[in-house]
Scaffold this motif. Sequence first.
Motif, PDB file in Angstrom:
ATOM      1  N   ALA A 152       0.836  -1.208   0.000  1.00  0.00           N
ATOM      2  CA  ALA A 152       0.000   0.000   0.000  1.00  0.00           C
ATOM      3  C   ALA A 152       0.871   1.257   0.000  1.00  0.00           C
ATOM      4  N   THR A 153       1.939   1.243   0.810  1.00  0.00           N
ATOM      5  CA  THR A 153       2.852   2.392   0.856  1.00  0.00           C
ATOM      6  C   THR A 153       3.515   2.611  -0.504  1.00  0.00           C
ATOM      7  N   ALA A 154       3.897   1.527  -1.155  1.00  0.00           N
ATOM      8  CA  ALA A 154       4.533   1.632  -2.483  1.00  0.00           C
ATOM      9  C   ALA A 154       3.578   2.261  -3.495  1.00  0.00           C
ATOM     10  N   LYS A 155       2.318   1.845  -3.472  1.00  0.00           N
ATOM     11  CA  LYS A 155       1.337   2.412  -4.403  1.00  0.00           C
ATOM     12  C   LYS A 155       1.115   3.899  -4.120  1.00  0.00           C
ATOM     13  N   ILE A 156       1.044   4.237  -2.848  1.00  0.00           N
ATOM     14  CA  ILE A 156       0.884   5.653  -2.477  1.00  0.00           C
ATOM     15  C   ILE A 156       2.094   6.449  -2.949  1.00  0.00           C
ATOM     16  N   PHE A 157       3.295   5.910  -2.741  1.00  0.00           N
ATOM     17  CA  PHE A 157       4.512   6.609  -3.145  1.00  0.00           C
ATOM     18  C   PHE A 157       4.531   6.871  -4.645  1.00  0.00           C
ATOM     19  N   LEU A 158       4.149   5.887  -5.441  1.00  0.00           N
ATOM     20  CA  LEU A 158       4.145   6.071  -6.898  1.00  0.00           C
ATOM     21  C   LEU A 158       3.147   7.148  -7.318  1.00  0.00           C
ATOM     22  N   LEU A 159       1.996   7.182  -6.686  1.00  0.00           N
ATOM     23  CA  LEU A 159       1.017   8.241  -6.982  1.00  0.00           C
ATOM     24  C   LEU A 159       1.558   9.612  -6.600  1.00  0.00           C
ATOM     25  N   LEU A 160       2.228   9.676  -5.444  1.00  0.00           N
ATOM     26  CA  LEU A 160       2.794  10.959  -5.001  1.00  0.00           C
ATOM     27  C   LEU A 160       3.907  11.422  -5.941  1.00  0.00           C
ATOM     28  N   LEU A 161       4.739  10.486  -6.390  1.00  0.00           N
ATOM     29  CA  LEU A 161       5.798  10.840  -7.345  1.00  0.00           C
ATOM     30  C   LEU A 161       5.214  11.438  -8.616  1.00  0.00           C
ATOM     31  N   LYS A 162       4.121  10.838  -9.091  1.00  0.00           N
ATOM     32  CA  LYS A 162       3.475  11.336 -10.305  1.00  0.00           C
ATOM     33  C   LYS A 162       2.955  12.761 -10.085  1.00  0.00           C
ATOM     34  N   GLN A 163       2.340  12.982  -8.920  1.00  0.00           N
ATOM     35  CA  GLN A 163       1.809  14.325  -8.628  1.00  0.00           C
ATOM     36  C   GLN A 163       2.925  15.349  -8.506  1.00  0.00           C
ATOM     37  N   ILE A 164       4.029  14.954  -7.871  1.00  0.00           N
ATOM     38  CA  ILE A 164       5.162  15.883  -7.726  1.00  0.00           C
ATOM     39  C   ILE A 164       5.704  16.262  -9.106  1.00  0.00           C
ATOM     40  N   GLY A 165       5.776  15.277  -9.997  1.00  0.00           N
ATOM     41  CA  GLY A 165       6.262  15.556 -11.344  1.00  0.00           C
ATOM     42  C   GLY A 165       5.361  16.490 -12.131  1.00  0.00           C
ATOM     43  N   GLN A 166       4.093  16.594 -11.738  1.00  0.00           N
ATOM     44  CA  GLN A 166       3.148  17.471 -12.444  1.00  0.00           C
ATOM     45  C   GLN A 166       3.114  18.887 -11.881  1.00  0.00           C
ATOM     46  N   LEU A 167       3.816  19.143 -10.767  1.00  0.00           N
ATOM     47  CA  LEU A 167       3.820  20.487 -10.208  1.00  0.00           C
ATOM     48  C   LEU A 167       4.505  21.465 -11.164  1.00  0.00           C
ATOM     49  N   PRO A 168       3.965  22.664 -11.311  1.00  0.00           N
ATOM     50  CA  PRO A 168       4.600  23.663 -12.183  1.00  0.00           C
ATOM     51  C   PRO A 168       5.981  24.054 -11.645  1.00  0.00           C
ATOM     52  N   ARG A 169       6.823  24.501 -12.519  1.00  0.00           N
ATOM     53  CA  ARG A 169       8.192  24.854 -12.148  1.00  0.00           C
ATOM     54  C   ARG A 169       8.244  25.904 -11.028  1.00  0.00           C
TER      55      ARG A 169
ATOM     56  N   THR B 173      11.193  20.275 -17.453  1.00  0.00           N
ATOM     57  CA  THR B 173      11.577  20.988 -18.677  1.00  0.00           C
ATOM     58  C   THR B 173      10.517  22.000 -19.101  1.00  0.00           C
ATOM     59  N   ALA B 174       9.258  21.687 -18.831  1.00  0.00           N
ATOM     60  CA  ALA B 174       8.174  22.590 -19.265  1.00  0.00           C
ATOM     61  C   ALA B 174       8.214  23.886 -18.471  1.00  0.00           C
ATOM     62  N   GLN B 175       8.153  25.003 -19.160  1.00  0.00           N
ATOM     63  CA  GLN B 175       8.165  26.311 -18.516  1.00  0.00           C
ATOM     64  C   GLN B 175       6.760  26.882 -18.381  1.00  0.00           C
ATOM     65  N   GLU B 176       5.899  26.601 -19.345  1.00  0.00           N
ATOM     66  CA  GLU B 176       4.568  27.198 -19.348  1.00  0.00           C
ATOM     67  C   GLU B 176       3.640  26.481 -18.373  1.00  0.00           C
ATOM     68  N   LEU B 177       2.733  27.283 -17.812  1.00  0.00           N
ATOM     69  CA  LEU B 177       1.742  26.713 -16.909  1.00  0.00           C
ATOM     70  C   LEU B 177       0.623  26.069 -17.702  1.00  0.00           C
ATOM     71  N   PRO B 178       0.025  24.995 -17.162  1.00  0.00           N
ATOM     72  CA  PRO B 178      -1.173  24.450 -17.823  1.00  0.00           C
ATOM     73  C   PRO B 178      -2.292  25.483 -17.805  1.00  0.00           C
ATOM     74  N   SER B 179      -3.259  25.318 -18.680  1.00  0.00           N
ATOM     75  CA  SER B 179      -4.292  26.339 -18.881  1.00  0.00           C
ATOM     76  C   SER B 179      -5.152  26.579 -17.640  1.00  0.00           C
ATOM     77  N   TYR B 180      -5.246  25.597 -16.746  1.00  0.00           N
ATOM     78  CA  TYR B 180      -6.115  25.754 -15.586  1.00  0.00           C
ATOM     79  C   TYR B 180      -5.420  26.483 -14.425  1.00  0.00           C
ATOM     80  N   LEU B 181      -4.149  26.861 -14.620  1.00  0.00           N
ATOM     81  CA  LEU B 181      -3.405  27.577 -13.589  1.00  0.00           C
ATOM     82  C   LEU B 181      -2.986  28.941 -14.082  1.00  0.00           C
ATOM     83  N   GLN B 182      -2.720  29.838 -13.144  1.00  0.00           N
ATOM     84  CA  GLN B 182      -2.207  31.163 -13.491  1.00  0.00           C
ATOM     85  C   GLN B 182      -1.239  31.615 -12.404  1.00  0.00           C
ATOM     86  N   LYS B 183      -0.313  32.501 -12.790  1.00  0.00           N
ATOM     87  CA  LYS B 183       0.655  33.060 -11.839  1.00  0.00           C
ATOM     88  C   LYS B 183       0.150  34.418 -11.397  1.00  0.00           C
TER      89      LYS B 183
END
Length: 933
Positions: free
Chosen positions: A174-191, A220-230
């Motif tokens: 269960a911890t491993a599955k949670i960790f993989l989901l968290l890694l995916k979410q961290i990778g999706q955070l804007p720069r 590598t991505a610099q631009e924000l996704p359309s649902y976010l703004q700075k």
Amino acid sequence: MAIRTFSLLDIKGALALSDRSYAVVDLETTGTQRHAGHKIIQFGCAIIHHAQITEHISITINPERAVPREVLALTGISQASLRTGPTFDEVAPTLHQLLADKVFIAHNVNFDLPFLNEAFENVGLPPIEPLAYDTVELAQVMLPQAVSYRLKDLSTFLNIVHEHPHQADSDAIATAKIFLLLLKQIGQLPRPVLQQMVALSHYLSRQTGEVFEQALHEKTAQELPSYLQKVGEFVIRRQKPTDTTLGRHAHDHYPATDPEKRQQFDQELKPRPAQFAMMDFIYRYQNNEASEKLIIEAPTGVGKSLGYLLPLSYTLTSLAKRRLVITTSTTVLQAQLDRQAVPLLNHLRGVNFRVAMLKSASHYLDFDRLAAYLRHGAKNRGTAINEMRILVWLTQTQTGDLDELQITNYATEFFQSINHLPTLVPSSQYFEADFWRRVVSRATSAQIVITNNAYLAQHLDDFTSDQDMLVVDEAQHFAEDLTQSSHGYFSVMRLQNRINQLLELVRVLQDNNDVEPVLERLQSPLFACQLLLNQLIQQTQELNDQIVLLAHQNFIRETVYLQAEDIHPHQEALLGALEQVIDSLDRYLDQAIELEETLDHEALKSDTAQKMMALIFHNNQLERLQEHLLTAVDHLQDREFNQYGFYLNLDDDGINYQLNWLAMSHQSLRQKIDRQFSLQIYTGASLAVGTDFSYFLDHLNFNAHDVHCLRLQSPFLYQEKAELLLPQETYSPSENGADYDNWISNTILPVLRQTDKQTLILFNSLSSIKNVYGRLQSALGFEREVMAQGITGSNDKIAKRFRLAKNAILLGSQSFWEGIDFPGEQLSLLIITRIPFESPKNPTTHYRNSLLKAAGISPFNADTLPKAILKLKQGFGRLIRTETDRGIVLMLDERVVNSPYASKVQQAFPEKLPKLILPNQQLGHHIQDFFRD
């Protein structure tokens, strides 16, 4: 020597997060103290390669000693499997080699890794020193709206199958599955967010923060996704555009007959005759030209929210200027209406009503204050995690409502430093994005406004005259909430403590000028602040002396109720002392603002910047204390101040005291409400004592001839679904203290051991909860989860945890008597420890009783008893929430059947509810049989 296979730089340079090898470890042990000789009894590990779980390992380990019964019950491990399992020294070399070349992951890594390393050293192996990440901290940061971060609860939150909690192999997977989901979410955070996270990440445990460093390195991505703004320093979710169209008007005409209602609801809702009666009753009066007040008792199961929303919605769609204001007793009920009832109404009507939820500004995040705290606020592991989770939450939230974060305690310095003040600053770069501004703006154009009683009372003038329909939901609280809305207090001791803290900070900043040159030019304003603070110390002492004179005693040991004759002789001197303190606070705060405006925060060293942040925080708190003093002056100068109850009571610390005032009459508020709202509907599940609404009407000063009352019948067949159970041997509930609490524990422990049903235990006293919780936790803590109000988390948090549990026990008081919903198997056994009579020491009760006595009326018969009956009625209502629910109420108070007022008390329960009195030793067996049948 310790084995460390790779360095931090090596892994950052060589492998991406998704390409690394991870060992996700969970240990089951004989106890939590590794230095006390506790041993590992199970090792579980899930191996992750290239973001996939490739294998898992489970080893039951012989500890060569007895294992506590509670541990065996919790883990499900048998003595036989332990006896036949290998010892740790036999498996240690294999485990050592397995873990040596992998990143170590655990759910609370500071338990598992040190425990494992000590076990290695005990058998002669060196400790391992891998990169180590903690999934608890990663989840706290990346899942800011989760109710709980326990492994079992996180698995449920993320829809992860976790079949055997507290077994090492299942926990590791269960911890491993949670960790993989968290890694995916961290990778999706804007720069930009990742950059902010990295700045805080070094406060996290072990190398957990390295995950964010590596994610930024890979981004590598610099631009924000359309649902976010700075906006300024923050990345936030874009506001969804407001849909101002009402929709297609699928049902333009009110379904006047039951067949029409059935046709409109179709298969979506089960027809409820009582709900239909409520709808028709409201529709009949809502378009009358004369002002109307409707009182409707709608028991659980009637569906009262839709019962009033549907008929009123036809006025909203036919008359554009009409608006509906719904007020409730708590913000929790507000949220239920907003998330459940109104969307259902929209669906049934084919209409998109514009809705706004109004509550005080302090519930919302303030961007400017958060930005200041990120730059200069005190930093430690706890505040860093909170700052990081808020940065993630800003990419998710549409509301900015801090209640979404499920925090146990919002009174900490951190949250008090970032929540919204009642004012808006138009010049702020965050003004347009400000969450509180959006809420206020949305309310001006909303057709349905959902608020709470306290907010309504304090902001009644803000509601325009076209908002002329008012629904008071859970109306049994309305009168008291109106009275409490004018309750206020101040504590001279708190004021003095705050001033002393400021004085110390000012002195430190003055002394630092030789090591921090930027402070040199601030010496003059700092010195002016010091003089004013010293003056305030003297003036608050004079204020303290004046207040003590009111009590006619040097020390306050218990609540002192003040009459007009106690205050009048000292009123002028007291007002003078108050005004002196207020004037000096004005001058100090003006000087402090000048100091803040002069300061160049960016030029300060980190330690000094944190002290300046602390100074600003204390100044904000001082400003709030000043508002309390101003309100006290208003009340003391009120010509009608005899309507106010003044009293002195001990502060929370049990040493210092507070001066309180409480409005005895809410008549002026009632008159304003009458002018504002031509249609008023008061509804709740417990408004009548038996069939009599007199108590409710008296509290709101309503004349029976001016209202229309409707009492609906419950749709539940209680004679088939529930029982009221009473023990034959009882302990006088008039007794308090440890002996009574021990009797409660001794009575319910056998019952709780004989049933595994979800159980809610209702108390009148938080001190009793504390005493009984200790006994239950000690006896049952390894078998069942025991939660307690005021001990294991905030009310909202433990209620949500209880809903997720299977056989938990919840001990609650106050708000747990009502307003919470545990349908189905979420609650099967309700234990009520005593009739909920209000303490006569309660200030509101004391003043109400004083007025009744002065009028020659018995407070017990006129107020104490009916109020307790209504609360008991609410408490019973927690048990049966749907037509399929079954349950038992175990009532431990003999006065239900053995008192002069027993027949009245029994009106709190449904008329056809079966009632049994059994020997104490048979209670558990009977409950078992009830649920088995």
